[in-house]
Design a protein around this motif. Sequence first.
Motif, short mmCIF file in Angstrom:
data_model
loop_
_atom_site.label_atom_id
_atom_site.label_comp_id
_atom_site.label_asym_id
_atom_site.label_seq_id
_atom_site.Cartn_x
_atom_site.Cartn_y
_atom_site.Cartn_z
N UNK A 247 0.84 -1.20 0.00
CA UNK A 247 0.00 0.00 0.00
C UNK A 247 0.87 1.24 0.00
N UNK A 248 0.68 2.13 -0.96
CA UNK A 248 1.42 3.40 -1.04
C UNK A 248 2.92 3.17 -1.01
N UNK A 249 3.37 2.15 -1.70
CA UNK A 249 4.80 1.88 -1.78
C UNK A 249 5.37 1.21 -0.55
N UNK A 250 4.52 0.82 0.39
CA UNK A 250 4.98 0.15 1.60
C UNK A 250 4.41 -1.27 1.65
N UNK A 251 5.07 -2.09 2.47
CA UNK A 251 4.63 -3.47 2.60
C UNK A 251 4.46 -3.84 4.07
N UNK A 252 3.58 -4.79 4.30
CA UNK A 252 3.48 -5.39 5.64
C UNK A 252 4.87 -5.83 6.09
N UNK A 253 5.26 -5.44 7.31
CA UNK A 253 6.58 -5.86 7.80
C UNK A 253 6.51 -6.67 9.10
N UNK A 254 5.32 -6.77 9.71
CA UNK A 254 5.17 -7.58 10.92
C UNK A 254 3.87 -8.36 10.84
N UNK A 255 3.96 -9.64 11.14
CA UNK A 255 2.76 -10.47 11.29
C UNK A 255 2.73 -11.00 12.71
#
Length: 264
Positions: A178-186
């Motif tokens: 989203x908006x050039x960012x990615x999920x980084x923590x699950x």
Amino acid sequence: MQGSGPVLFFDSGLGGLTVLREARYLLPYEPLLYVADDAAFPIGRWPEAELKERIVSLFDDLIAEHGPKSVVIACNTAFTLAGDALRERHPDVPFVGTVPAIKPAAERTSSGLISVLATPGTVRRTYTRSLIESFASQCHVRLVGSDKLAELAEKHLRGDTVSDADLLPEISDCFLEQDGKRTDIVVLACTHYPFLANRFRRIAPWPVDWLDPAEAIARQLVRVLGEGAASEPSRHLPDRAIFTSGTKDAGVSRLLAGFGLVLD
């Protein structure tokens, strides 16, 4: 009432062993009792009122019989549903709960995109949403409920075949761009899921931090026990495990032995 018995760990199946393992490192001399309500597994599919009644009734019996020094509810679903009722009903017993690790995830994320991988019951719980509002209001938190992962984790732990094709659909919704960012923590919001974490790392579309709360729960148990924690070896019976189904399965016995437990 609080007793001088073992520290009691509770889960619906084998997932709470991830927490017991960490607690054993920090409390090597403490007698432990592991209770698995496997007769009700998977509890995430139960109607909430029935499940809460079952848990409260079961703990009335467990506390009366074993007089635990402390109780660790090593299950997000059970604690977020029944934790307050158990504390009210047994005010002299120190309870250590398990809740989704949303606060540490919010503190640790760089992208602001967090996913919470949980059972459907934990995803539905108002408790979970209140944690997001309190600690992660500045983050985008995606709640991902899996009907199958706890059962797949049990199969994996018992040595049965679990394919990547079984696992990937259960975790794929955790990954958001989203908006050039990615999920980084699950956030692993079920104590079963850390048993699959290495598999998750291998099949994930990109690297993320898979946040396992087991160590933090064990540290909280140490704080709760305080000066009452056993600090030297004492003579006591072997650490035990009780399954509500009454199973005597040899494979389960061997698995539990690897965690230092004898199946009653």
